[in-house]
Write a protein that holds these residues in place. Structure first.
Motif, PDB file in Angstrom:
ATOM      1  N   TRP A  37       0.826  -1.201   0.000  1.00 20.07           N
ATOM      2  CA  TRP A  37       0.000   0.000   0.000  1.00 20.07           C
ATOM      3  C   TRP A  37       0.864   1.257   0.000  1.00 20.07           C
ATOM      4  O   TRP A  37       1.920   1.297   0.630  1.00 20.07           O
ATOM      5  CB  TRP A  37      -0.868   0.060   1.255  1.00 20.07           C
ATOM      6  N   VAL A  38       0.349   2.309  -0.649  1.00 18.40           N
ATOM      7  CA  VAL A  38       0.947   3.636  -0.529  1.00 18.40           C
ATOM      8  C   VAL A  38      -0.180   4.648  -0.334  1.00 18.40           C
ATOM      9  O   VAL A  38      -1.216   4.585  -0.995  1.00 18.40           O
ATOM     10  CB  VAL A  38       1.824   4.001  -1.747  1.00 18.40           C
ATOM     11  N   ASP A  39       0.041   5.566   0.591  1.00 15.77           N
ATOM     12  CA  ASP A  39      -0.931   6.603   0.959  1.00 15.77           C
ATOM     13  C   ASP A  39      -0.415   7.941   0.437  1.00 15.77           C
ATOM     14  O   ASP A  39       0.620   8.438   0.887  1.00 15.77           O
ATOM     15  CB  ASP A  39      -1.078   6.619   2.482  1.00 15.77           C
ATOM     16  N   ILE A  40      -1.143   8.525  -0.507  1.00 13.77           N
ATOM     17  CA  ILE A  40      -0.733   9.768  -1.155  1.00 13.77           C
ATOM     18  C   ILE A  40      -1.381  10.950  -0.429  1.00 13.77           C
ATOM     19  O   ILE A  40      -2.602  11.028  -0.328  1.00 13.77           O
ATOM     20  CB  ILE A  40      -1.144   9.774  -2.645  1.00 13.77           C
ATOM     21  N   GLY A  41      -0.547  11.876   0.050  1.00 12.97           N
ATOM     22  CA  GLY A  41      -1.049  12.944   0.900  1.00 12.97           C
ATOM     23  C   GLY A  41      -1.351  12.388   2.274  1.00 12.97           C
ATOM     24  O   GLY A  41      -2.421  12.622   2.836  1.00 12.97           O
ATOM     25  N   LEU A  60       4.189  -0.688   3.428  1.00 14.48           N
ATOM     26  CA  LEU A  60       3.373   0.491   3.675  1.00 14.48           C
ATOM     27  C   LEU A  60       4.223   1.728   3.446  1.00 14.48           C
ATOM     28  O   LEU A  60       5.253   1.914   4.108  1.00 14.48           O
ATOM     29  CB  LEU A  60       2.821   0.487   5.101  1.00 14.48           C
ATOM     30  N   ALA A  61       3.793   2.556   2.497  1.00 12.51           N
ATOM     31  CA  ALA A  61       4.518   3.779   2.165  1.00 12.51           C
ATOM     32  C   ALA A  61       3.556   4.956   2.213  1.00 12.51           C
ATOM     33  O   ALA A  61       2.326   4.805   2.198  1.00 12.51           O
ATOM     34  CB  ALA A  61       5.160   3.661   0.780  1.00 12.51           C
ATOM     35  N   ALA A 100      -2.180  -1.385  -3.942  1.00 11.16           N
ATOM     36  CA  ALA A 100      -3.242  -0.425  -3.638  1.00 11.16           C
ATOM     37  C   ALA A 100      -2.621   0.952  -3.415  1.00 11.16           C
ATOM     38  O   ALA A 100      -1.770   1.118  -2.543  1.00 11.16           O
ATOM     39  CB  ALA A 100      -4.027  -0.858  -2.404  1.00 11.16           C
ATOM     40  N   THR A 101      -3.055   1.907  -4.213  1.00 10.86           N
ATOM     41  CA  THR A 101      -2.600   3.294  -4.084  1.00 10.86           C
ATOM     42  C   THR A 101      -3.803   4.131  -3.709  1.00 10.86           C
ATOM     43  O   THR A 101      -4.792   4.175  -4.448  1.00 10.86           O
ATOM     44  CB  THR A 101      -1.974   3.789  -5.394  1.00 10.86           C
ATOM     45  N   VAL A 102      -3.737   4.780  -2.544  1.00 14.54           N
ATOM     46  CA  VAL A 102      -4.912   5.451  -2.002  1.00 14.54           C
ATOM     47  C   VAL A 102      -4.566   6.871  -1.571  1.00 14.54           C
ATOM     48  O   VAL A 102      -3.403   7.216  -1.340  1.00 14.54           O
ATOM     49  CB  VAL A 102      -5.495   4.667  -0.802  1.00 14.54           C
ATOM     50  N   MET A 120      -0.572   8.143  -9.545  1.00 15.43           N
ATOM     51  CA  MET A 120      -1.097   7.061  -8.707  1.00 15.43           C
ATOM     52  C   MET A 120      -1.285   5.798  -9.534  1.00 15.43           C
ATOM     53  O   MET A 120      -0.984   4.686  -9.086  1.00 15.43           O
ATOM     54  CB  MET A 120      -2.411   7.497  -8.061  1.00 15.43           C
ATOM     55  N   ARG A 121      -1.767   5.972 -10.728  1.00 16.70           N
ATOM     56  CA  ARG A 121      -1.967   4.831 -11.625  1.00 16.70           C
ATOM     57  C   ARG A 121      -0.623   4.216 -12.017  1.00 16.70           C
ATOM     58  O   ARG A 121      -0.472   2.994 -12.064  1.00 16.70           O
ATOM     59  CB  ARG A 121      -2.716   5.308 -12.864  1.00 16.70           C
TER      60      ARG A 121
END
Length: 259
Positions: A37-41, A60-61, A100-102, A120-121
């Motif tokens: 997973w990566v959390d953007i912002g 987890l990033a 998963a990019t969220v 993100m894509r």
């Protein structure tokens, strides 16, 4: 108007509602444990912490433009998450790095959401999930809606500062169109809702005297007389129960698609 750099001020104002809405979002996504997973912002780490607790990610990033928020997220999260100061429009990760990019409560603050979504894509593997959620400023995020309704009633020239006006992306149609036009498949949009109960007016008003986010920044620009007028108007308008509590709800729009 969009100062986001002090974790204490943010958590007092908005961060305490970020955790419950993050859990609702993850329940809706229903992605299998053990994914990357990566959390953007990622801000102060509310969504990343929910990911760590709920889905046992193998990686987890997170990335955020605020160094202060990244430090707060590091203090919040256990293990060794890969947290970086960076730009959503130029993500510092290799292509196809994540399942998963969220993004939680952040996409509308990005100068060019189309570029951010393309990034993100890019960092998501084939058949992986790209998803985000944003507050429904136009109607369902009641604590903010009440604030701007009162502010604009007292001074109509401030209408352009209202987040419902500033962020047309934060509606189901524009979110759907953004994700579909990016080339994502099986795009879906849903509403997420949580209660936001204040023990009294002071608990509602105190965070508005800080400097984190559009509404508190606006309050900070007012002179003492104008602040008192706004406070009085909100005291009058907010629905106070017999026990003094103010029971509101907060709605977010969530969107997802497959690469």
């Amino acid at each position: 108007m969009d100062t986001w750099d002090a974790s204490d001020g943010y958590d007092d104002y908005m961060g305490r509602w970020s955790e419950p809405i993050a859990r609702e979002f993850l329940d809706w996504l229903d992605i299998a444990p053990g994914s990357r997973w990566v959390d953007i912002g990622c801000g102060t780490g509310a969504l990343a912490a929910a990911i760590a607790a709920a889905v046992a990610p193998t990686r987890l990033a997170g990335v955020d433009p605020s160094a202060g928020f990244i430090e707060a997220a590091r203090r919040r999260l256990t293990g060794d998450p890969d947290l970086r100061v960076g730009d959503a429009q130029a993500l510092p990760f290799d292509s196809s790095s994540f399942d998963a990019t969220v993004s939680g409560l952040a996409l509308n603050f990005v100068p060019d959401p189309e570029v951010a979504l393309s990034e993100m894509r890019r960092v998501t593997r084939n058949d992986g999930t790209v998803a985000a959620y944003v507050w429904d400023y136009a109607d369902g995020m009641q604590m903010i809606r009440a604030f701007w309704d009162a502010a604009v009633a007292l001074n109509p020239s401030t209408a352009h500062l209202d987040e419902a006006t500033r962020f047309p992306l934060c509606r189901p149609g524009p979110l759907f169109d953004l994700f579909e036009s990016s080339g994502l498949r099986d795009v879906d949009v849903t509403a997420l809702e949580i209660p936001t109960v204040f023990r009294g007016f002071d608990e509602y008003w105190r965070p508005m005297l800080g400097d984190q986010g559009p509404a508190p920044s606006y309050v900070g620009s007012l002179d003492e007389h104008e602040r008192q007028r706004l406070e009085s108007r909100l005291r009058r308008d907010l629905p106070e129960s017999a026990d003094g509590t103010i029971g509101l709800t907060a709605r977010a729009w969530a969107v997802r698609g497959l690469v």
